[in-house]
Write an enzyme that holds these catalytic residues in place. Structure first.
Site, PDB file in Angstrom:
ATOM      1  N   ASP A 126       0.671   0.299   1.456  1.00 56.32           N
ATOM      2  CA  ASP A 126       0.707   0.402  -0.013  1.00 56.32           C
ATOM      3  C   ASP A 126       1.305   1.732  -0.484  1.00 56.32           C
ATOM      4  O   ASP A 126       1.583   1.901  -1.670  1.00 56.32           O
ATOM      5  CB  ASP A 126      -0.707   0.253  -0.584  1.00 56.32           C
ATOM      6  N   LYS A 160       4.530  -8.247  -1.604  1.00 52.41           N
ATOM      7  CA  LYS A 160       3.479  -7.607  -2.411  1.00 52.41           C
ATOM      8  C   LYS A 160       3.642  -8.025  -3.874  1.00 52.41           C
ATOM      9  O   LYS A 160       4.349  -8.989  -4.160  1.00 52.41           O
ATOM     10  CB  LYS A 160       3.558  -6.086  -2.247  1.00 52.41           C
ATOM     11  N   ARG A 164       8.796  -4.794  -2.926  1.00 57.44           N
ATOM     12  CA  ARG A 164       8.770  -3.332  -3.084  1.00 57.44           C
ATOM     13  C   ARG A 164       9.929  -2.637  -2.376  1.00 57.44           C
ATOM     14  O   ARG A 164      10.221  -1.485  -2.710  1.00 57.44           O
ATOM     15  CB  ARG A 164       7.408  -2.773  -2.626  1.00 57.44           C
TER      16      ARG A 164
HETATM   17  C1  S3P Z   1      -5.622  -5.169   1.259  1.00 61.27           C
HETATM   18  C2  S3P Z   1      -4.766  -5.368   2.297  1.00 61.27           C
HETATM   19  C3  S3P Z   1      -3.315  -5.131   2.210  1.00 61.27           C
HETATM   20  C4  S3P Z   1      -2.969  -4.251   1.021  1.00 61.27           C
HETATM   21  C5  S3P Z   1      -3.670  -4.685  -0.234  1.00 61.27           C
HETATM   22  C6  S3P Z   1      -5.172  -4.641  -0.036  1.00 61.27           C
HETATM   23  C7  S3P Z   1      -7.056  -5.458   1.448  1.00 61.27           C
HETATM   24  O1  S3P Z   1      -2.644  -6.349   2.040  1.00 61.27           O
HETATM   25  O2  S3P Z   1      -1.574  -4.249   0.809  1.00 61.27           O
HETATM   26  O3  S3P Z   1      -3.318  -3.835  -1.310  1.00 61.27           O
HETATM   27  O4  S3P Z   1      -7.873  -5.049   0.607  1.00 61.27           O
HETATM   28  O5  S3P Z   1      -7.386  -6.098   2.451  1.00 61.27           O
HETATM   29  P1  S3P Z   1      -2.211  -7.264   3.297  1.00 61.27           P
HETATM   30  O6  S3P Z   1      -3.435  -7.770   3.950  1.00 61.27           O
HETATM   31  O7  S3P Z   1      -1.398  -8.382   2.682  1.00 61.27           O
HETATM   32  O8  S3P Z   1      -1.387  -6.372   4.163  1.00 61.27           O
END
Ligand code: S3P
Length: 430
Positions: free
Chosen positions: A317, A344, A348
């Protein structure tokens, strides 16, 4: 369309700030608190749009959740106590709400429909539909891939699985772990690249031990979860904007209090240090299985580096704001293995390449990342956030170091993860 004007080159950042709670941990506190037996209290929870979606979802399933100032009180209903919501569950912009909740909903004795906004409705859900279906879950998505998801709960009939994660995703891992709470047999998840482990830590804290042995994650269905008191540390993903801002604006010196430093999230610190940032971590503590600390950052000239491989999952992120730092670093920065960024809240990679080049940077798009040539002289302009909170915050920090004025379009999307972001930034101006 709305927009916020930022004047570049005017301010350095001085002072101390505390951040709202970590978004990932906030979502999980609400979910586990709702499914536990007894009252869970959550201090420093993040009251942002995404987390409010999760709170509302559980309220609509009959969970009593009260908020005051910075504290949430959740009257847990137990694993089998959720009620069928009267309406569809609207996850808004929140991928974490949708993907984690799906894992819980497959194990209920009622059916539900989950919907989301335009961005979320175009993000892949097959990544959870596939493993949850292997567990016996009944989920139908538009084109087998997208929201709306129709979930037919099959209480008591889910089975454990052995599953190798095809993408490094904590949301997918967590969705399976939450479904495992309702399974008849244990589950093993094989994780190639370590992703954030807040679900594992919090389940363990709630009395359902989750073990990770060399990337093999084991969970046995518990009899029940026990309510707990939780403190949510400040969000390192939000801290990242201030860490970069202080690193790139001459004369800056800030301290960020109580930031979560879970090792699956600290890639940003490692990368900034490698780029030459002046970062001091002190006052290390831990509560409810989550470490946190105070972080001091001073201005320091940065240099370009290569960022790829396993570290990517620990800073996924933060890549938009790392890209901003890289435009102002001496030399070339290469970011690879980050194809997940395309899925996302916006693409991005494409968006950061476009907007930073608009500001006069030299950024080339790669299928799995970008190449950034430093050091650029950034110019202000009309910058498009594409309604993506992390893009809006990253471009705001770039605008601070740009010549002239910038307008950040749809700046209010920061409310998704950090409602007080602009005020916090102004308060550090000196
Ligand atoms: C998150 C996991 C990540 C992250 C998101 C929050 C989480 O996503 O990018 O902002 O809280 O488990 P991904 O599991 O798609 O990588």
């Amino acid at each position: 369309m709305s927009g916020l004007i930022i004047k570049g080159g005017k301010h350095k950042l001085i002072g101390e700030i505390s951040l709202p709670g970590d978004k990932s941990i906030s979502h999980r506190s609400v979910m586990l608190g709702a499914l536990a037996e007894g009252t869970t209290t959550v201090k420093n929870i993040l009251f942002s749009k995404d987390v409010i979606r999760t709170i509302e979802a559980f309220r609509n399933m009959g969970v009593d959740i009260k908020e005051s100032e910075n504290l949430l009180r959740i009257e847990g209903v137990g694993l089998k106590g959720l009620k069928k919501p009267k309406e569809e569950i609207d996850c808004g912009n929140s991928g974490t709400t949708a993907r984690l909740l799906a894992g819980i909903l497959v194990g209920q004795n009622f059916s539900t429909t989950m919907i989301g906004d335009e961005s979320l409705s175009n993000r892949p859900m097959d990544r959870i539909i596939i493993p949850l279906s292997k567990m016996g879950g009944l989920i139908k998505g538009r084109e087998d891939k997208y929201l709306p998801l129709e979930i037919q709960g099959i209480e008591g009939k889910l089975k454990g699985i052995e599953y190798t994660l095809p993408v490094a995703s904590a949301q997918v891992k967590s969705s399976i772990l939450l479904a495992s709470l309702y399974s008849e047999s244990p589950t093993r998840i094989m994780e190639g690249k370590p992703t954030r482990d807040h679900t594992e830590r919090m389940l363990t804290y709630f009395g359902c031990p989750v073990q990770n042995i060399n990337g093999n994650i084991f969970i046995k269905p518990p009899a029940f979860l026990k309510a707990q008191d939780i403190y949510v540390p400040g969000d390192i993903s939000s801290a990242a904007y201030f860490m970069v801002a202080a690193s790139i604006v001459k004369g800056s010196n800030i301290t960020i209090k109580n930031v979560g430093i879970n090792p699956t999230r600290t890639g940003i610190i490692q990368v900034l240090k490698e780029m030459g940032a002046d970062i001091n971590i002190f006052n290390k503590r831990a509560l409810n299985n989550e470490p946190f600390a105070d972080i001091e950052i001073k201005y320091s000239p940065l240099k370009g580096i290569i960022i790829s491989g396993d570290i990517i999952a620990t800073l996924i992120d933060e890549i938009p704001i790392i890209a901003v730092a890289a435009t102002l670093a001496e030399g070339r920065t290469i970011i690879r293995d980050a194809q997940e960024l395309k899925y996302k809240e916006s693409n991005r990679i494409a968006v950061m390449v476009r907007e930073l080049n608009k500001m006069g940077a030299f950024v080339r798009e790669l299928p799995d990342g970008m190449i950034i040539e430093g050091k650029a002289t950034l110019k202000g302009g009309i910058l498009n956030s594409y309604k993506d909170h992390r893009i809006a915050m990253a471009l705001s920090i770039a605008a601070l170091r740009a010549e002239g004025e910038s307008i950040i379009k749809d700046h209010e999307c920061v409310n998704i993860s950090y409602p007080g972001f602009f005020n916090a930034l102004y308060n550090l101006f000196s």
